[in-house]
Motif scaffolding. Sequence first.
Motif, PDB file in Angstrom:
ATOM      1  N   THR A 197       0.836  -1.201   0.000  1.00 28.54           N
ATOM      2  CA  THR A 197       0.000   0.000   0.000  1.00 28.54           C
ATOM      3  C   THR A 197       0.867   1.246   0.000  1.00 28.54           C
ATOM      4  O   THR A 197       0.508   2.263   0.566  1.00 28.54           O
ATOM      5  CB  THR A 197      -0.921   0.007   1.239  1.00 28.54           C
ATOM      6  OG1 THR A 197      -0.115  -0.038   2.420  1.00 28.54           O
ATOM      7  CG2 THR A 197      -1.865  -1.180   1.220  1.00 28.54           C
ATOM      8  N   GLY A 198       2.005   1.172  -0.670  1.00 31.55           N
ATOM      9  CA  GLY A 198       2.986   2.251  -0.594  1.00 31.55           C
ATOM     10  C   GLY A 198       2.774   3.392  -1.561  1.00 31.55           C
ATOM     11  O   GLY A 198       3.736   4.037  -1.968  1.00 31.55           O
ATOM     12  N   GLY A 199       1.540   3.653  -1.972  1.00 33.35           N
ATOM     13  CA  GLY A 199       1.268   4.812  -2.802  1.00 33.35           C
ATOM     14  C   GLY A 199       1.445   4.594  -4.291  1.00 33.35           C
ATOM     15  O   GLY A 199       1.334   5.533  -5.067  1.00 33.35           O
ATOM     16  N   HIS A 200       1.716   3.349  -4.740  1.00 32.13           N
ATOM     17  CA  HIS A 200       1.834   3.106  -6.164  1.00 32.13           C
ATOM     18  C   HIS A 200       0.441   2.983  -6.772  1.00 32.13           C
ATOM     19  O   HIS A 200      -0.560   3.004  -6.069  1.00 32.13           O
ATOM     20  CB  HIS A 200       2.669   1.852  -6.432  1.00 32.13           C
ATOM     21  CG  HIS A 200       2.090   0.606  -5.855  1.00 32.13           C
ATOM     22  ND1 HIS A 200       2.145   0.329  -4.511  1.00 32.13           N
ATOM     23  CD2 HIS A 200       1.436  -0.416  -6.424  1.00 32.13           C
ATOM     24  CE1 HIS A 200       1.546  -0.825  -4.288  1.00 32.13           C
ATOM     25  NE2 HIS A 200       1.107  -1.293  -5.426  1.00 32.13           N
ATOM     26  N   SER A 201       0.375   2.844  -8.083  1.00 30.46           N
ATOM     27  CA  SER A 201      -0.919   2.791  -8.742  1.00 30.46           C
ATOM     28  C   SER A 201      -0.844   1.912  -9.972  1.00 30.46           C
ATOM     29  O   SER A 201       0.228   1.546 -10.447  1.00 30.46           O
ATOM     30  CB  SER A 201      -1.372   4.199  -9.144  1.00 30.46           C
ATOM     31  OG  SER A 201      -0.467   4.764 -10.086  1.00 30.46           O
ATOM     32  N   TYR A 226      -5.309   3.739  -7.147  1.00 31.94           N
ATOM     33  CA  TYR A 226      -4.222   4.079  -6.235  1.00 31.94           C
ATOM     34  C   TYR A 226      -4.268   3.182  -5.003  1.00 31.94           C
ATOM     35  O   TYR A 226      -5.315   3.010  -4.377  1.00 31.94           O
ATOM     36  CB  TYR A 226      -4.324   5.544  -5.808  1.00 31.94           C
ATOM     37  CG  TYR A 226      -4.038   6.516  -6.924  1.00 31.94           C
ATOM     38  CD1 TYR A 226      -2.746   6.978  -7.158  1.00 31.94           C
ATOM     39  CD2 TYR A 226      -5.055   6.950  -7.763  1.00 31.94           C
ATOM     40  CE1 TYR A 226      -2.471   7.858  -8.184  1.00 31.94           C
ATOM     41  CE2 TYR A 226      -4.798   7.830  -8.805  1.00 31.94           C
ATOM     42  CZ  TYR A 226      -3.508   8.287  -9.011  1.00 31.94           C
ATOM     43  OH  TYR A 226      -3.236   9.153 -10.042  1.00 31.94           O
ATOM     44  N   PHE A 227      -3.117   2.605  -4.653  1.00 28.55           N
ATOM     45  CA  PHE A 227      -3.014   1.741  -3.491  1.00 28.55           C
ATOM     46  C   PHE A 227      -2.304   2.518  -2.381  1.00 28.55           C
ATOM     47  O   PHE A 227      -1.088   2.496  -2.262  1.00 28.55           O
ATOM     48  CB  PHE A 227      -2.240   0.469  -3.847  1.00 28.55           C
ATOM     49  CG  PHE A 227      -2.934  -0.359  -4.892  1.00 28.55           C
ATOM     50  CD1 PHE A 227      -3.860  -1.316  -4.524  1.00 28.55           C
ATOM     51  CD2 PHE A 227      -2.677  -0.145  -6.237  1.00 28.55           C
ATOM     52  CE1 PHE A 227      -4.513  -2.062  -5.487  1.00 28.55           C
ATOM     53  CE2 PHE A 227      -3.324  -0.894  -7.203  1.00 28.55           C
ATOM     54  CZ  PHE A 227      -4.248  -1.856  -6.826  1.00 28.55           C
ATOM     55  N   ASN A 228      -3.100   3.211  -1.594  1.00 25.29           N
ATOM     56  CA  ASN A 228      -2.564   3.994  -0.489  1.00 25.29           C
ATOM     57  C   ASN A 228      -2.759   3.259   0.828  1.00 25.29           C
ATOM     58  O   ASN A 228      -1.827   2.738   1.411  1.00 25.29           O
ATOM     59  CB  ASN A 228      -3.212   5.377  -0.455  1.00 25.29           C
ATOM     60  CG  ASN A 228      -2.856   6.201  -1.682  1.00 25.29           C
ATOM     61  OD1 ASN A 228      -1.706   6.206  -2.106  1.00 25.29           O
ATOM     62  ND2 ASN A 228      -3.826   6.883  -2.258  1.00 25.29           N
ATOM     63  N   ASN A 229      -4.010   3.185   1.292  1.00 28.60           N
ATOM     64  CA  ASN A 229      -4.288   2.514   2.557  1.00 28.60           C
ATOM     65  C   ASN A 229      -5.146   1.270   2.371  1.00 28.60           C
ATOM     66  O   ASN A 229      -5.623   0.696   3.346  1.00 28.60           O
ATOM     67  CB  ASN A 229      -4.995   3.475   3.517  1.00 28.60           C
ATOM     68  CG  ASN A 229      -4.145   4.687   3.834  1.00 28.60           C
ATOM     69  OD1 ASN A 229      -2.947   4.558   4.110  1.00 28.60           O
ATOM     70  ND2 ASN A 229      -4.741   5.867   3.778  1.00 28.60           N
ATOM     71  N   ASN A 230      -5.369   0.869   1.123  1.00 32.76           N
ATOM     72  CA  ASN A 230      -6.239  -0.267   0.848  1.00 32.76           C
ATOM     73  C   ASN A 230      -5.601  -1.133  -0.228  1.00 32.76           C
ATOM     74  O   ASN A 230      -5.264  -0.632  -1.300  1.00 32.76           O
ATOM     75  CB  ASN A 230      -7.616   0.225   0.394  1.00 32.76           C
ATOM     76  CG  ASN A 230      -8.637  -0.888   0.331  1.00 32.76           C
ATOM     77  OD1 ASN A 230      -8.282  -2.062   0.339  1.00 32.76           O
ATOM     78  ND2 ASN A 230      -9.903  -0.529   0.251  1.00 32.76           N
ATOM     79  N   ARG A 231      -5.440  -2.416   0.049  1.00 34.12           N
ATOM     80  CA  ARG A 231      -4.827  -3.313  -0.927  1.00 34.12           C
ATOM     81  C   ARG A 231      -5.808  -3.731  -2.017  1.00 34.12           C
ATOM     82  O   ARG A 231      -5.399  -4.272  -3.033  1.00 34.12           O
ATOM     83  CB  ARG A 231      -4.275  -4.551  -0.225  1.00 34.12           C
ATOM     84  CG  ARG A 231      -3.032  -4.280   0.621  1.00 34.12           C
ATOM     85  CD  ARG A 231      -2.443  -5.591   1.135  1.00 34.12           C
ATOM     86  NE  ARG A 231      -1.157  -5.376   1.768  1.00 34.12           N
ATOM     87  CZ  ARG A 231      -0.996  -5.205   3.066  1.00 34.12           C
ATOM     88  NH1 ARG A 231      -2.061  -5.190   3.854  1.00 34.12           N
ATOM     89  NH2 ARG A 231       0.207  -5.030   3.579  1.00 34.12           N
ATOM     90  N   TYR A 232      -7.112  -3.550  -1.790  1.00 32.09           N
ATOM     91  CA  TYR A 232      -8.113  -3.913  -2.780  1.00 32.09           C
ATOM     92  C   TYR A 232      -8.624  -2.663  -3.485  1.00 32.09           C
ATOM     93  O   TYR A 232      -9.005  -1.686  -2.837  1.00 32.09           O
ATOM     94  CB  TYR A 232      -9.304  -4.622  -2.120  1.00 32.09           C
ATOM     95  CG  TYR A 232      -9.001  -6.007  -1.612  1.00 32.09           C
ATOM     96  CD1 TYR A 232      -9.101  -7.106  -2.454  1.00 32.09           C
ATOM     97  CD2 TYR A 232      -8.618  -6.208  -0.301  1.00 32.09           C
ATOM     98  CE1 TYR A 232      -8.830  -8.383  -1.987  1.00 32.09           C
ATOM     99  CE2 TYR A 232      -8.344  -7.480   0.178  1.00 32.09           C
ATOM    100  CZ  TYR A 232      -8.456  -8.566  -0.668  1.00 32.09           C
ATOM    101  OH  TYR A 232      -8.185  -9.817  -0.199  1.00 32.09           O
ATOM    102  N   GLN A 233      -8.646  -2.707  -4.806  1.00 36.29           N
ATOM    103  CA  GLN A 233      -9.240  -1.637  -5.591  1.00 36.29           C
ATOM    104  C   GLN A 233     -10.059  -2.272  -6.714  1.00 36.29           C
ATOM    105  O   GLN A 233      -9.746  -3.378  -7.181  1.00 36.29           O
ATOM    106  CB  GLN A 233      -8.171  -0.712  -6.183  1.00 36.29           C
ATOM    107  CG  GLN A 233      -7.298   0.003  -5.158  1.00 36.29           C
ATOM    108  CD  GLN A 233      -8.064   1.037  -4.354  1.00 36.29           C
ATOM    109  OE1 GLN A 233      -9.151   1.448  -4.742  1.00 36.29           O
ATOM    110  NE2 GLN A 233      -7.507   1.455  -3.238  1.00 36.29           N
ATOM    111  N   THR A 234     -11.095  -1.579  -7.151  1.00 36.34           N
ATOM    112  CA  THR A 234     -11.944  -2.129  -8.198  1.00 36.34           C
ATOM    113  C   THR A 234     -12.207  -1.101  -9.285  1.00 36.34           C
ATOM    114  O   THR A 234     -12.158   0.103  -9.050  1.00 36.34           O
ATOM    115  CB  THR A 234     -13.307  -2.595  -7.635  1.00 36.34           C
ATOM    116  OG1 THR A 234     -13.990  -1.473  -7.059  1.00 36.34           O
ATOM    117  CG2 THR A 234     -13.134  -3.678  -6.591  1.00 36.34           C
ATOM    118  N   ALA A 235     -12.469  -1.602 -10.484  1.00 42.36           N
ATOM    119  CA  ALA A 235     -12.902  -0.789 -11.607  1.00 42.36           C
ATOM    120  C   ALA A 235     -14.150  -1.449 -12.187  1.00 42.36           C
ATOM    121  O   ALA A 235     -14.272  -2.678 -12.180  1.00 42.36           O
ATOM    122  CB  ALA A 235     -11.811  -0.685 -12.669  1.00 42.36           C
TER     123      ALA A 235
END
Length: 290
Positions: A197-201, A226-235
């Motif tokens: 969750t190191g701020g990459h995208s 963007y993976f800031n504080n959450n390891r899961y992201q959706t589109a």
Amino acid sequence: TDGNQDRFAFAALVDIPGGEQITFTDAGWMYPERQFREGEGIIIWTAPSSGLDAGDVVELSLPGQLSTNGDQLFAFQGPNSDPRFIAGLNNRGLGWQITASDEFSSALPLQLEIGLSAISLQLQDNIEYEGSLSGDAWDFLVALHDPAEWGGSNSYTQNFPNGLTFYNGTDYVLTRRVVEAEEASGNIEVEVWSNETGGHSVEIERMNTGTAAYPQDYSFSDVRLYFNNNRYQTATVTINDDPNCEGLETAQFELDPFCPAGTEFPILQTTVKILDDEGSEFSRSLIFEG
């Protein structure tokens, strides 16, 4: 697996947070019912409060359940009636069965893909992964689902490895998720999991390939996650329902990661398979192709 003591082990290819639950069962998957066969073993594993690191190996058991005549093992999350499959293994022989006609057989769930989240192996009482124990998550994902990397025996039990050694960009690994929905449901959530969750995208872009017509059959806007504080992201991919019988269609998307300088990371492509509801089946599956 171990035909005498009914043991099995799984390896974490990403960090698993404390309290995360994964269900394991040797119940066969029935098709076209798309449900588990009743009367088989099932356990729910809960990650320790400290969680697991990528590479950790966990040994579990299903006493009295795994058969020497062939069996299967599934890992999934969510309710039994609506599972989100993680992986599946079948050791009845090379190739999955048409349906779960008995306790020794199973169909391949539509959410799983041979070579990336599912594997079938020749019938043996005891089987084990014999491939490399060093690599990155993508190396392991491919190797663990390659029958050539497995061995076994009918006369002696296996010793499971203590763990896997990760290198080269472990902190920036995306693992695939498979989704399933009917055309009439409207939206498909493409879920991306990151080990860091190191701020990459990562940017998901629509490709001008596939057989589904854009925007008639589906719509999608390129998006950066963007993976800031959450390891899961959706589109979200919106599937447009229509009365036409179009059969199987595909839409393809490219995952382009934006990582810190010097970090190697493969560009992955995603294929969403669309089987419309005017046909005899419904499925949506998301495949990462390296």
